[in-house]
Design a protein around this motif. Structure first.
Motif, PDB file in Angstrom:
ATOM      1  N   THR A  89       0.828  -1.195   0.000  1.00 21.97           N
ATOM      2  CA  THR A  89       0.000   0.000   0.000  1.00 21.97           C
ATOM      3  C   THR A  89       0.866   1.251   0.000  1.00 21.97           C
ATOM      4  N   GLN A  94       2.069   4.608   1.044  1.00 19.44           N
ATOM      5  CA  GLN A  94       1.986   5.435   2.231  1.00 19.44           C
ATOM      6  C   GLN A  94       3.059   6.521   2.117  1.00 19.44           C
ATOM      7  N   ASP A 102      -4.360   3.592  -2.557  1.00 17.24           N
ATOM      8  CA  ASP A 102      -4.249   2.673  -1.412  1.00 17.24           C
ATOM      9  C   ASP A 102      -4.767   1.310  -1.824  1.00 17.24           C
ATOM     10  N   ASN A 118      -8.453   6.500   0.407  1.00 18.11           N
ATOM     11  CA  ASN A 118      -7.701   7.324  -0.529  1.00 18.11           C
ATOM     12  C   ASN A 118      -7.639   8.759  -0.016  1.00 18.11           C
ATOM     13  N   LYS A 123      -1.791  10.204  -0.357  1.00 20.24           N
ATOM     14  CA  LYS A 123      -1.557   8.919  -1.021  1.00 20.24           C
ATOM     15  C   LYS A 123      -1.601   9.053  -2.541  1.00 20.24           C
TER      16      LYS A 123
END
Length: 335
Positions: free
Chosen positions: A2, A4, A89, A280, A284
């Motif tokens: 994911t 980040q 994400d 989201n 991001k």
């Protein structure tokens, strides 16, 4: 993995940086109606999931940044295999997709070999590949009308959408027991209180809602169709039974009207905000554009198999273009 933020981004002008990266990477930014207003406002296109994927495929962009959930970004990759597709994400999933694991769906199909599978687009690429025809909330009725009445049908993964179609068309189907947690959360009791408070306000509901909500609706349709209804109805107040972030587009289009989100059991609509869509963020999206990660990657054989069921839908539902998910009505192009 994911996406980040890997450092403190608080000093950045995220809107300016996203605009810079959009040009630098030749990217198109898509935002579903259920995204936060700030993401809707910076997107190139705002709309329903399939229409966004189709529009992105028509652009000359090298990169698609899809502010939505994973199955939507996968659909974009199915239709644009040569483009890089990023999702801010990767944990942005979908309760309907989660309710229908590919292995269980395959086993269910094997138990009912005389049934064809009509599958709602809110599912994984693997389930699309196991399906005969994909449907959207605006195309399902048109497609069902073309299937012989003696043909047995599995409809998944949304039992509420399937049940709505059964009741409306009198067509018996074997329903997969999935639900959307957002639309499941609406309260009939609280909705009736709201209707008593605003007796002249029509209720516009998405067919993912349970029957006890649909029964009180004046209009039932896809997200795009609900937006169109909100713009065109002469009513000054409209009650909206779908994810409440769609109201942002309604208020932009007709600011003189009042739009009220249908309430949850606690009397407000906070519980009806999609927790997956909410993952989201601007931060991001910036990181996804900067690093071109996390990317959506699909096995080519799987992609082609899934595309067959999508193509079949488009063949059967061409007349619904412009009326909901398949078309591009009232698309907000922010540039």
């Amino acid at each position: 993995m994911t996406a980040q933020p890997r450092e403190n981004l608080s000093g950045l002008d995220l809107r300016a940086e996203i605009d810079r990266l959009r040009k630098e990477k030749n990217a198109v930014i898509l935002a579903h109606y259920y995204q936060k207003p700030e993401l809707q406002d910076l997107a190139d296109f705002v709309g329903d999931s399939l229409e966004l994927s189709r529009i992105a495929a028509e652009t000359d962009a090298d990169v698609i940044a899809f502010c939505g959930v994973k199955f939507m970004a996968e659909t974009a990759k199915i239709l644009s295999p040569d483009k890089i597709v990023v999702l801010p994400d990767l944990d942005a999933g979908c309760s309907l997709e989660d309710s229908c694991p590919p292995d269980k769906f395959a086993a269910f199909r094997a138990q009912h070999p005389d049934h064809i599978a009509l599958t709602y687009i809110n599912c994984s690429t693997e389930v699309k590949a196991l399906s005969d025809i994909i449907v959207t909330s605006s195309s399902a009725e048109k497609i069902l009308s073309q299937i012989p009445v003696d043909q047995k049908i599995i409809f998944g993964p949304d039992k509420h959408l399937g049940g709505y179609l059964q009741r409306k068309l009198g067509r018996e189907m074997l329903l997969w027991p999935g639900v959307c947690i957002v639309h499941e959360a609406f309260s009939e009791t609280e909705l009736l209180k709201l209707k008593a408070q605003y007796p002249d306000a029509p209720v516009a509901a998405h067919p993912e809602c349970p029957a006890h909500i649909i029964d009180h609706a004046d209009m039932v349709g896809s997200t795009s169709a609900i937006l169109k209804f909100a713009k065109e109805t002469p009513s000054e107040v409209v009650i909206v039974a779908t994810e409440p972030h769609i109201i942002h587009q309604m208020e932009k289009a007709v600011p003189e009207k009042t739009f009220i989100g249908a309430p949850g059991a606690d009397g407000n609509c906070n519980c009806n905000i999609c927790p997956y869509m909410a993952l989201n963020t601007m931060e991001k999206l910036y990181v996804a554009l900067r690093d071109l990660e996390p990317r959506i990657e699909l096995d080519e054989e799987l992609r082609l198999q899934a595309k067959k069921s999508l193509d079949r839908m488009l063949e059967m539902a061409s007349s619904t273009v412009g009326q909901g998910d398949l078309g591009r009505p009232d698309l907000a192009h922010q540039g």
